[in-house]
Design a protein around this motif. Structure first.
Motif, PDB file in Angstrom:
ATOM      1  N   LEU A 125     -86.780  65.487  24.653  1.00 47.07           N
ATOM      2  CA  LEU A 125     -85.676  65.135  25.753  1.00 47.07           C
ATOM      3  C   LEU A 125     -87.030  64.923  26.812  1.00 47.07           C
ATOM      4  CD1 LEU A 125     -83.972  68.797  25.423  1.00 47.07           C
ATOM      5  CD2 LEU A 125     -83.127  66.319  25.895  1.00 47.07           C
ATOM      6  N   ASP A 126     -88.155  65.842  26.817  1.00 43.13           N
ATOM      7  CA  ASP A 126     -89.086  65.326  27.603  1.00 43.13           C
ATOM      8  C   ASP A 126     -89.757  63.622  27.983  1.00 43.13           C
ATOM      9  OD1 ASP A 126     -90.775  66.205  29.537  1.00 43.13           O
ATOM     10  OD2 ASP A 126     -92.548  66.026  28.340  1.00 43.13           O
ATOM     11  N   ARG A 127     -90.146  63.678  26.623  1.00 39.61           N
ATOM     12  CA  ARG A 127     -90.802  61.973  26.304  1.00 39.61           C
ATOM     13  C   ARG A 127     -89.179  61.279  27.037  1.00 39.61           C
ATOM     14  NH1 ARG A 127     -91.900  62.875  21.780  1.00 39.61           N
ATOM     15  NH2 ARG A 127     -90.291  61.751  20.406  1.00 39.61           N
ATOM     16  N   LYS A 128     -88.348  61.569  26.801  1.00 36.90           N
ATOM     17  CA  LYS A 128     -87.054  60.645  27.093  1.00 36.90           C
ATOM     18  C   LYS A 128     -87.085  60.071  28.658  1.00 36.90           C
ATOM     19  CE  LYS A 128     -85.014  57.867  25.333  1.00 36.90           C
ATOM     20  NZ  LYS A 128     -84.883  56.677  25.417  1.00 36.90           N
ATOM     21  N   TYR A 129     -87.788  61.558  29.339  1.00 36.17           N
ATOM     22  CA  TYR A 129     -87.338  61.467  30.695  1.00 36.17           C
ATOM     23  C   TYR A 129     -88.162  60.449  31.593  1.00 36.17           C
ATOM     24  CZ  TYR A 129     -86.856  63.292  35.025  1.00 36.17           C
ATOM     25  OH  TYR A 129     -86.605  64.131  36.749  1.00 36.17           O
ATOM     26  N   LYS A 130     -89.674  60.750  30.697  1.00 32.71           N
ATOM     27  CA  LYS A 130     -90.634  59.974  30.922  1.00 32.71           C
ATOM     28  C   LYS A 130     -90.553  58.540  30.510  1.00 32.71           C
ATOM     29  CE  LYS A 130     -93.203  64.198  31.036  1.00 32.71           C
ATOM     30  NZ  LYS A 130     -94.736  65.304  30.788  1.00 32.71           N
ATOM     31  N   GLU A 131     -90.255  58.536  30.027  1.00 34.78           N
ATOM     32  CA  GLU A 131     -89.719  56.581  29.815  1.00 34.78           C
ATOM     33  C   GLU A 131     -88.701  56.457  30.789  1.00 34.78           C
ATOM     34  OE1 GLU A 131     -87.334  54.306  26.174  1.00 34.78           O
ATOM     35  OE2 GLU A 131     -88.385  55.584  25.719  1.00 34.78           O
ATOM     36  N   LEU A 132     -87.452  56.669  30.616  1.00 37.65           N
ATOM     37  CA  LEU A 132     -86.419  56.156  31.904  1.00 37.65           C
ATOM     38  C   LEU A 132     -86.575  56.594  32.931  1.00 37.65           C
ATOM     39  CD1 LEU A 132     -83.659  58.592  30.050  1.00 37.65           C
ATOM     40  CD2 LEU A 132     -83.648  56.016  30.106  1.00 37.65           C
ATOM     41  N   SER A 133     -87.814  57.618  33.802  1.00 37.05           N
ATOM     42  CA  SER A 133     -88.596  57.396  35.092  1.00 37.05           C
ATOM     43  C   SER A 133     -89.380  56.296  34.450  1.00 37.05           C
ATOM     44  CB  SER A 133     -89.121  58.935  34.983  1.00 37.05           C
ATOM     45  OG  SER A 133     -89.251  59.355  36.389  1.00 37.05           O
ATOM     46  N   LYS A 134     -90.168  56.022  34.001  1.00 29.70           N
ATOM     47  CA  LYS A 134     -91.099  54.965  34.167  1.00 29.70           C
ATOM     48  C   LYS A 134     -90.347  53.328  34.159  1.00 29.70           C
ATOM     49  CE  LYS A 134     -95.027  53.378  31.666  1.00 29.70           C
ATOM     50  NZ  LYS A 134     -94.969  52.065  32.581  1.00 29.70           N
ATOM     51  N   GLY A 135     -89.438  53.419  34.072  1.00 31.93           N
ATOM     52  CA  GLY A 135     -89.151  52.280  33.541  1.00 31.93           C
ATOM     53  C   GLY A 135     -87.988  51.766  35.110  1.00 31.93           C
ATOM     54  N   LEU A 136     -87.056  53.273  35.552  1.00 32.11           N
ATOM     55  CA  LEU A 136     -86.824  53.488  37.232  1.00 32.11           C
ATOM     56  C   LEU A 136     -88.029  53.137  37.951  1.00 32.11           C
ATOM     57  CD1 LEU A 136     -84.403  56.110  37.099  1.00 32.11           C
ATOM     58  CD2 LEU A 136     -83.697  53.132  37.216  1.00 32.11           C
TER      59      LEU A 136
END
Length: 146
Positions: A125-136
């Motif tokens: 959950l945390d890794r996916k959040y950070k991946e999506l946030s970084k993309g944004l």
């Protein structure tokens, strides 16, 4: 109590007793953004992307006590670059005023039979959040916000 009700109750309990407290310990905080179809509060780390737990999708499956869906919401109807659109990143979610948010959905399996995978699921959950946030952030869309 039928299977659907039992699965929803179990999912909500595991989210409230484990996932939300653990994410709060990791500097996530309650979100001020309301999801258009999930009544429970969400969590956010950076006020741009928000996590919501979907406890009703698939709760009529026999293994519904082993997983839940999570939605990562970018609550802005702005244009996203093509590289951030699609099932691997964001799709649209209609909101009541006729606009849209951007949404990413993931299935999170926190239990396999008798084997619990809570820590692995939390890390995901945390890794996916950070991946999506970084993309944004990398795309520059966060800089377009007021």
């Amino acid at each position: 109590m039928n299977l659907k009700e039992a699965n929803e109750l179990f999912r909500r309990a595991i989210i409230k007793a484990y996932f939300e407290p653990q994410l709060l310990k990791m500097d996530y905080r309650k979100s001020h953004v309301k999801h258009p179809s999930i009544s429970d509060d969400g969590l956010t780390l950076d006020n741009n992307l928000h996590i919501y737990f979907d406890v009703s999708t698939g709760n009529d499956y026999p293994d519904g006590d082993e997983w839940f869906s999570v939605e990562y919401i970018f609550p802005h109807g702005i244009k996203l670059p093509d590289g951030l659109k699609g099932p691997d990143y964001f799709t649209t979610l209609s909101v009541p005023d006729g606009g849209h948010y951007w949404r990413h959905r993931e299935l999170v399996r926190f239990k396999y039979g008798k084997s619990k995978k809570l820590e692995e699921s939390l890390e995901f959950l945390d890794r996916k959040y950070k991946e999506l946030s970084k993309g944004l952030h990398d795309s520059g869309v966060v800089n377009q916000l007021d």
